[in-house]
Design a protein around this motif. Structure first.
Motif, PDB file in Angstrom:
ATOM      1  N   ALA A 183      29.940  32.897  42.679  1.00 59.39           N
ATOM      2  CA  ALA A 183      31.465  32.542  42.010  1.00 59.39           C
ATOM      3  C   ALA A 183      32.198  33.374  42.993  1.00 59.39           C
ATOM      4  N   SER A 184      33.592  32.981  42.917  1.00 58.49           N
ATOM      5  CA  SER A 184      34.635  33.764  43.686  1.00 58.49           C
ATOM      6  C   SER A 184      34.683  35.083  43.098  1.00 58.49           C
ATOM      7  N   ARG A 185      34.646  35.084  41.863  1.00 64.26           N
ATOM      8  CA  ARG A 185      34.986  36.567  41.211  1.00 64.26           C
ATOM      9  C   ARG A 185      33.903  36.670  40.232  1.00 64.26           C
ATOM     10  N   ASN A 186      33.545  37.903  39.344  1.00 69.47           N
ATOM     11  CA  ASN A 186      33.161  38.051  38.328  1.00 69.47           C
ATOM     12  C   ASN A 186      33.947  38.000  37.167  1.00 69.47           C
ATOM     13  N   ALA A 187      33.374  37.315  36.158  1.00 73.79           N
ATOM     14  CA  ALA A 187      34.340  36.842  34.921  1.00 73.79           C
ATOM     15  C   ALA A 187      33.338  36.389  33.858  1.00 73.79           C
ATOM     16  N   ILE A 188      34.000  36.466  32.644  1.00 68.98           N
ATOM     17  CA  ILE A 188      33.253  35.753  31.379  1.00 68.98           C
ATOM     18  C   ILE A 188      34.257  35.046  30.461  1.00 68.98           C
ATOM     19  N   LYS A 189      34.015  33.840  30.333  1.00 65.01           N
ATOM     20  CA  LYS A 189      34.807  32.940  29.789  1.00 65.01           C
ATOM     21  C   LYS A 189      34.320  32.170  28.774  1.00 65.01           C
ATOM     22  N   GLU A 190      35.036  31.856  27.729  1.00 64.43           N
ATOM     23  CA  GLU A 190      34.239  31.120  26.585  1.00 64.43           C
ATOM     24  C   GLU A 190      34.866  29.589  26.587  1.00 64.43           C
ATOM     25  N   GLU A 191      34.155  28.669  27.135  1.00 64.34           N
ATOM     26  CA  GLU A 191      34.877  27.112  27.268  1.00 64.34           C
ATOM     27  C   GLU A 191      33.950  26.279  26.303  1.00 64.34           C
ATOM     28  N   ASP A 192      34.559  25.735  25.606  1.00 61.88           N
ATOM     29  CA  ASP A 192      34.199  24.807  24.495  1.00 61.88           C
ATOM     30  C   ASP A 192      32.952  25.420  23.934  1.00 61.88           C
ATOM     31  N   GLY A 193      33.249  26.439  23.364  1.00 59.41           N
ATOM     32  CA  GLY A 193      32.189  27.021  22.424  1.00 59.41           C
ATOM     33  C   GLY A 193      31.092  27.767  23.240  1.00 59.41           C
ATOM     34  N   VAL A 194      30.978  27.647  24.410  1.00 56.13           N
ATOM     35  CA  VAL A 194      29.909  27.951  25.310  1.00 56.13           C
ATOM     36  C   VAL A 194      30.412  29.284  26.212  1.00 56.13           C
ATOM     37  N   LEU A 195      29.713  30.391  26.304  1.00 55.64           N
ATOM     38  CA  LEU A 195      30.051  31.580  26.916  1.00 55.64           C
ATOM     39  C   LEU A 195      29.330  31.416  28.397  1.00 55.64           C
ATOM     40  N   ARG A 196      30.345  31.391  29.211  1.00 57.56           N
ATOM     41  CA  ARG A 196      30.134  31.244  30.597  1.00 57.56           C
ATOM     42  C   ARG A 196      30.292  32.466  31.302  1.00 57.56           C
ATOM     43  N   VAL A 197      29.431  32.957  32.147  1.00 56.96           N
ATOM     44  CA  VAL A 197      29.365  34.133  32.906  1.00 56.96           C
ATOM     45  C   VAL A 197      29.312  33.915  34.308  1.00 56.96           C
ATOM     46  N   TYR A 198      30.359  34.121  35.280  1.00 53.76           N
ATOM     47  CA  TYR A 198      30.513  34.007  36.636  1.00 53.76           C
ATOM     48  C   TYR A 198      30.191  35.064  37.273  1.00 53.76           C
ATOM     49  N   VAL A 199      29.329  35.197  38.447  1.00 56.09           N
ATOM     50  CA  VAL A 199      29.020  36.576  39.012  1.00 56.09           C
ATOM     51  C   VAL A 199      28.932  36.137  40.513  1.00 56.09           C
ATOM     52  N   THR A 200      29.470  37.157  41.367  1.00 55.33           N
ATOM     53  CA  THR A 200      29.497  36.684  42.874  1.00 55.33           C
ATOM     54  C   THR A 200      28.250  36.984  43.601  1.00 55.33           C
ATOM     55  N   THR A 201      27.262  37.567  42.962  1.00 55.24           N
ATOM     56  CA  THR A 201      25.840  37.596  43.720  1.00 55.24           C
ATOM     57  C   THR A 201      25.257  36.501  43.689  1.00 55.24           C
ATOM     58  N   VAL A 202      24.033  36.610  44.592  1.00 60.47           N
ATOM     59  CA  VAL A 202      23.292  35.233  44.957  1.00 60.47           C
ATOM     60  C   VAL A 202      22.085  35.284  43.964  1.00 60.47           C
ATOM     61  N   PRO A 203      21.622  34.117  43.619  1.00 56.68           N
ATOM     62  CA  PRO A 203      20.431  34.202  42.745  1.00 56.68           C
ATOM     63  C   PRO A 203      19.133  34.277  43.205  1.00 56.68           C
ATOM     64  N   GLU A 204      19.000  35.487  43.922  1.00 57.15           N
ATOM     65  CA  GLU A 204      17.731  35.625  44.474  1.00 57.15           C
ATOM     66  C   GLU A 204      17.154  37.145  44.111  1.00 57.15           C
ATOM     67  N   ASP A 205      15.840  37.092  43.678  1.00 57.34           N
ATOM     68  CA  ASP A 205      15.144  38.621  43.656  1.00 57.34           C
ATOM     69  C   ASP A 205      15.867  39.124  42.363  1.00 57.34           C
ATOM     70  N   GLY A 206      16.464  38.452  41.292  1.00 61.91           N
ATOM     71  CA  GLY A 206      17.041  39.031  40.219  1.00 61.91           C
ATOM     72  C   GLY A 206      18.525  39.556  40.159  1.00 61.91           C
ATOM     73  N   LYS A 207      18.863  39.591  41.385  1.00 58.78           N
ATOM     74  CA  LYS A 207      20.139  40.064  41.523  1.00 58.78           C
ATOM     75  C   LYS A 207      21.224  39.615  40.755  1.00 58.78           C
ATOM     76  N   ALA A 208      21.399  38.311  40.673  1.00 55.37           N
ATOM     77  CA  ALA A 208      22.225  37.696  39.728  1.00 55.37           C
ATOM     78  C   ALA A 208      22.131  37.923  38.324  1.00 55.37           C
ATOM     79  N   ASN A 209      20.852  37.989  37.813  1.00 53.22           N
ATOM     80  CA  ASN A 209      20.369  38.251  36.544  1.00 53.22           C
ATOM     81  C   ASN A 209      20.986  39.812  36.176  1.00 53.22           C
ATOM     82  N   ALA A 210      20.936  40.744  37.079  1.00 48.57           N
ATOM     83  CA  ALA A 210      21.284  42.249  37.003  1.00 48.57           C
ATOM     84  C   ALA A 210      22.753  42.315  36.947  1.00 48.57           C
TER      85      ALA A 210
END
Length: 84
Positions: free
Chosen positions: A24-51
């Motif tokens: 994502a363009s920036r790290n953020a947490i938003k609640e949209e339509d009752g769903v918690l959305r987490v935006y992170v700038t890292t790439v989804p490889e080797d667990g980096k995004a999970n961290a």
């Protein structure tokens, strides 16, 4: 970073379901339509995004990173964390 207050989720045993958007363009947490959305700038490889999600979520919930355990969705966009 978002100012979403999730301290009501800090009780032990609480499951937190999130939808993750990596690169994502920036790290953020938003609640949209009752769903918690987490935006992170890292790439989804080797667990980096999970961290990055754990770091962001722990700050919003108000618990140490060690108290958040990823129980479902290690490689999925839909994840469930358990507060220890």
């Amino acid at each position: 970073m978002s100012k979403t207050d999730l301290t009501h989720l800090s009780a032990t045993g609480t499951e937190i379901a999130v939808r993750v958007t990596p690169k994502a363009s920036r790290n953020a947490i938003k609640e949209e339509d009752g769903v918690l959305r987490v935006y992170v700038t890292t790439v989804p490889e080797d667990g980096k995004a999970n961290a990055a999600v754990v770091k962001l979520l722990s700050k919003a919930v108000g618990v140490p990173k060690s108290r958040l355990d990823l129980v479902r969705g290690h490689t999925s966009r839909d994840k469930v964390f358990l507060v220890l």
